[in-house]
Write a protein that holds these residues in place. Structure first.
Motif, PDB file in Angstrom:
ATOM      1  N   UNK A 111       0.847  -1.196   0.000  1.00  0.00           N
ATOM      2  CA  UNK A 111       0.000   0.000   0.000  1.00  0.00           C
ATOM      3  C   UNK A 111       0.884   1.250   0.000  1.00  0.00           C
ATOM      4  N   UNK A 112       0.264   2.408  -0.210  1.00  0.00           N
ATOM      5  CA  UNK A 112       0.960   3.703  -0.189  1.00  0.00           C
ATOM      6  C   UNK A 112       2.056   3.764  -1.251  1.00  0.00           C
ATOM      7  N   UNK A 113       1.764   3.257  -2.443  1.00  0.00           N
ATOM      8  CA  UNK A 113       2.761   3.260  -3.522  1.00  0.00           C
ATOM      9  C   UNK A 113       2.819   4.676  -4.104  1.00  0.00           C
ATOM     10  N   UNK A 114       3.766   5.463  -3.589  1.00  0.00           N
ATOM     11  CA  UNK A 114       3.958   6.838  -4.058  1.00  0.00           C
ATOM     12  C   UNK A 114       5.452   7.115  -4.205  1.00  0.00           C
ATOM     13  N   UNK A 115       5.769   7.946  -5.180  1.00  0.00           N
ATOM     14  CA  UNK A 115       7.173   8.249  -5.419  1.00  0.00           C
ATOM     15  C   UNK A 115       7.787   9.064  -4.283  1.00  0.00           C
ATOM     16  N   UNK A 116       6.966   9.643  -3.428  1.00  0.00           N
ATOM     17  CA  UNK A 116       7.495  10.376  -2.273  1.00  0.00           C
ATOM     18  C   UNK A 116       8.240   9.449  -1.325  1.00  0.00           C
ATOM     19  N   UNK A 117       7.810   8.204  -1.247  1.00  0.00           N
ATOM     20  CA  UNK A 117       8.282   7.300  -0.195  1.00  0.00           C
ATOM     21  C   UNK A 117       9.076   6.114  -0.714  1.00  0.00           C
ATOM     22  N   UNK A 118       9.032   5.887  -2.001  1.00  0.00           N
ATOM     23  CA  UNK A 118       9.773   4.782  -2.610  1.00  0.00           C
ATOM     24  C   UNK A 118      10.132   5.175  -4.035  1.00  0.00           C
ATOM     25  N   UNK A 119      10.866   4.326  -4.711  1.00  0.00           N
ATOM     26  CA  UNK A 119      11.331   4.662  -6.062  1.00  0.00           C
ATOM     27  C   UNK A 119      10.336   4.158  -7.098  1.00  0.00           C
ATOM     28  N   UNK A 120       9.153   4.799  -7.132  1.00  0.00           N
ATOM     29  CA  UNK A 120       8.214   4.484  -8.207  1.00  0.00           C
ATOM     30  C   UNK A 120       8.890   4.782  -9.544  1.00  0.00           C
ATOM     31  N   UNK A 121       9.622   5.885  -9.578  1.00  0.00           N
ATOM     32  CA  UNK A 121      10.471   6.233 -10.722  1.00  0.00           C
ATOM     33  C   UNK A 121      11.915   6.268 -10.238  1.00  0.00           C
ATOM     34  N   UNK A 122      12.836   6.005 -11.134  1.00  0.00           N
ATOM     35  CA  UNK A 122      14.240   5.950 -10.737  1.00  0.00           C
ATOM     36  C   UNK A 122      14.742   7.315 -10.274  1.00  0.00           C
ATOM     37  N   UNK A 123      15.754   7.298  -9.429  1.00  0.00           N
ATOM     38  CA  UNK A 123      16.355   8.544  -8.955  1.00  0.00           C
ATOM     39  C   UNK A 123      17.226   9.200 -10.027  1.00  0.00           C
ATOM     40  N   UNK A 124      17.472   8.478 -11.116  1.00  0.00           N
ATOM     41  CA  UNK A 124      18.285   9.026 -12.205  1.00  0.00           C
ATOM     42  C   UNK A 124      17.485   9.036 -13.495  1.00  0.00           C
ATOM     43  N   UNK A 125      17.916   9.881 -14.440  1.00  0.00           N
ATOM     44  CA  UNK A 125      17.250   9.888 -15.740  1.00  0.00           C
ATOM     45  C   UNK A 125      17.758   8.714 -16.564  1.00  0.00           C
ATOM     46  N   UNK A 126      17.274   8.629 -17.790  1.00  0.00           N
ATOM     47  CA  UNK A 126      17.609   7.481 -18.628  1.00  0.00           C
ATOM     48  C   UNK A 126      18.798   7.753 -19.538  1.00  0.00           C
ATOM     49  N   UNK A 127      19.650   8.704 -19.151  1.00  0.00           N
ATOM     50  CA  UNK A 127      20.821   9.006 -19.970  1.00  0.00           C
ATOM     51  C   UNK A 127      21.726   7.778 -20.065  1.00  0.00           C
ATOM     52  N   UNK A 128      22.454   7.625 -21.157  1.00  0.00           N
ATOM     53  CA  UNK A 128      23.354   6.465 -21.298  1.00  0.00           C
ATOM     54  C   UNK A 128      24.349   6.389 -20.146  1.00  0.00           C
ATOM     55  N   UNK A 129      24.684   5.171 -19.755  1.00  0.00           N
ATOM     56  CA  UNK A 129      25.620   4.955 -18.650  1.00  0.00           C
ATOM     57  C   UNK A 129      27.044   4.920 -19.212  1.00  0.00           C
TER      58      UNK A 129
END
Length: 587
Positions: free
Chosen positions: A115-133
């Protein structure tokens, strides 16, 4: 200076992740030794152990959190907001940061029961962008071909990180070169700048080791896969040469994609930067989802994360809605699809049709069995979701009404949201019964042949499908037949295959009811025909193609082989492509 509870929470989770990665890499690195020793049964056990490892380490870390922090701290979302920020800093320089984020998410979901699936509290989205590594680590090795294809193949095989020598490296290099010269486009084959690029890491699965990369030149590119195997019968099946041989060369994008199919066991491949490996693979197979490639190299939990992110993006486009899956409705599962994302969602019904004598837990156990077992290219991998939530207007009304009717304990409404407590997700396929309705004669023959091959290959892997109706199999975009209804599967060795007794009352015909005793595990292959293929013409063709499936001796022979410890491997390419048929010994 006293560290905050949020920082300690983040550090504790990262410590658990480090334990997971250390053990994961240890199991994976040992694949080269298992391949060297032809320890095939141990390889199967290691594959299952690595799959179970993730949940084991999440559970252990959760226990550590519960022992360390008071409940009011551990269940306070604002504490997790701060912990997420600390965690992002702690993993900032890591080469596997995306996997670390998924591990954090798993702990959050374990504490809050999804429950409480929100990007405020977990990594719903990655902390980095999708730029090449750009890790700076050398991912691949490269050689200019310069017209010397034998030399290029000799380099590719001879400098691979394998612990066993080739039986005849010169022969294999020549066979591989002959294939490439005969099958490559002229522009790529003859270009001055053509080069062979291979990933440094070796991909191990079952009885094979794979070198994976590409050929580039003349403004063209093709994927390249070099499957390597031991001499037939080596190791646990004594008798043949102990050396390695190149089994074939694969350059067709579809053939390489099948090697990484969602219907196969995960590769054991040691890579320092999983994301860069996946990026490289996706350049070879642009149609394959990123999450599927993470799963293919063993990171199935992060594959689930990437699937979820992709699904959210697709749903937000509002191109279509969730609808009831086409085909015959299941007796155990309610199935719906999102057509534009080619995804199937399966929910266990509250009540099963009378013919099904299973429970909810039995069904879940069957799906876990498939997750850990060798799927031999014939069973679909699934991802398991808890508390899946979508907007009500994303569902077709007929679909939503059906789900609420057949699974009210699992599917409910909360304001404008649909909440699904538990479901399985897998790639969409065309149900075999529907596929056959639109086939011409040649396609019908081909798909019925592959349907029988699917049953045989599952049996060789010690899986008996149970319910082998056409509707329980699907056809992939590559035309392969795959089994996807798991509520009646069991190990083949648990079955008792019998021949039908004949009535002593000659001339009286067969009695309406069985006149002999039938045990719970008794199976009569002679009766398979009408149940598998109802259409008499199709049944006759299927019987012509696979007569042994109706013979109890065939099934009993497979059982004996499995009980004797024989590990039967199914290659992810056709037998006629293998060099073993044409390679005559040179010594």
């Amino acid at each position: 200076m006293k560290l905050s509870a949020a920082y300690r929470l983040a550090a504790t989770i990262l410590h658990g992740f480090d334990e997971y990665r250390t053990r994961f890499r240890a199991i994976t690195r040992d694949a080269s030794r298992r391949f060297r020793d032809a320890a095939w049964r141990e390889a199967q056990q290691a594959s299952a152990a690595r799959i179970n490892l993730y949940d084991d380490k999440v559970a252990a870390t959760l226990g550590r959190l519960q022992r360390t922090f008071q409940a009011e701290v551990l269940t306070h979302c604002e504490c997790w907001r701060e912990a997420k920020a600390h965690y992002a800093e702690l993993i900032d320089q890591r080469l596997d940061y995306e996997l670390a984020e998924t591990f954090f998410n798993s702990l959050f979901c374990s504490v809050f029961h999804h429950r409480h699936i929100r990007d405020d509290w977990m990594f719903v989205y990655s902390s980095r962008d999708s730029a090449p590594r750009h890790s700076g680590i050398c991912l691949t090795r490269t050689r200019r071909v310069a017209g010397d294809w034998v030399g290029a193949l000799h380099w590719a095989l001879g400098e691979a990180r394998l612990e066993t020598p080739f039986d005849d490296l010169e022969r294999d290099a020549r066979l591989g070169a002959d294939f490439l010269v005969g099958h490559l486009p002229a522009m790529l084959r003859d270009a001055d700048d053509t080069e062979m690029e291979l990933l440094e890491s070796v991909f191990y699965r079952n009885k094979g080791a794979y070198l994976v990369g590409r050929l580039r030149g003349g403004a063209e590119q093709l994927p390249l896969a070099l499957p390597i195997r031991h001499g037939d019968g080596y190791g646990e099946e004594a008798g043949a040469s102990e050396g390695l041989h190149l089994d074939t060369v694969l350059i067709e994008p579809e053939e390489v994609s099948i090697i990484f199919s969602f219907t196969r066991a995960y590769f054991q491949v040691d890579t320092q930067v999983p994301g860069e490996c996946v990026d490289f693979l996706q350049e070879l197979m642009p149609d394959k989802p990123e999450g599927e490639l993470y799963s293919a190299i063993g990171f199935y939990k992060h594959g689930k994360t990437e699937f979820f992110r992709g699904l959210n993006r697709q749903v937000a486009k509002r191109e279509d809605r969730f609808v009831i899956a086409p085909g015959v409705r299941g007796m155990v599962m309610a199935v719906f699809v999102l057509p534009s994302y080619r995804t199937v969602f399966k929910i266990i019904k509250d009540r099963f049709d009378p013919a099904k004598e299973v429970t909810h837990q039995v069904v879940r156990d069957k799906y876990q069995l498939v997750k850990c077992h060798d799927r031999v290219g014939r069973m679909a991998d699934t991802q398991e979701f808890s508390n899946f939530i979508a907007r009500r207007d994303h569902f077709d009304p007929e679909c939503l009404d059906h789900l609420l009717e057949v699974a009210p304990s699992t599917v409910s409404l909360r304001d404008d949201k649909v909440v699904i407590k538990h479901c399985y997700v897998e790639r969409m396929m065309t149900p075999l019964n529907l596929y056959l309705e639109q086939c011409d004669a040649a396609e019908t023959r081909a798909v019925l042949k592959d349907y029988g091959n699917a049953i045989k290959q599952l049996a060789a892997a010690n899986i008996f499908p149970g319910d082998m109706l056409l509707k329980n199999f699907g056809v992939t975009r590559h035309g392969r037949v795959v089994f996807y209804d798991y509520d009646e599967i069991c190990y083949l060795t648990e079955c008792h295959f019998r021949r039908l007794p004949r009535s002593h009352a000659a001339g009286q015909g067969e009695p309406a009811e069985p006149w002999f005793s039938v045990g719970p595990d008794d199976i009569f292959p002679e009766e398979f025909g009408p149940f598998m293929v109802a259409n008499p013409e199709l049944r006759a063709l299927f019987t012509e193609l696979h007569p042994e499936l109706f013979d109890p001796d065939y099934w009993q022979g497979l059982q004996r082989a499995i009980r004797d410890g024989k590990v039967i491997d199914v290659t992810p390419y056709r037998d006629k492509q293998r060099f073993v048929e044409t390679a005559a010994p040179t010594h």
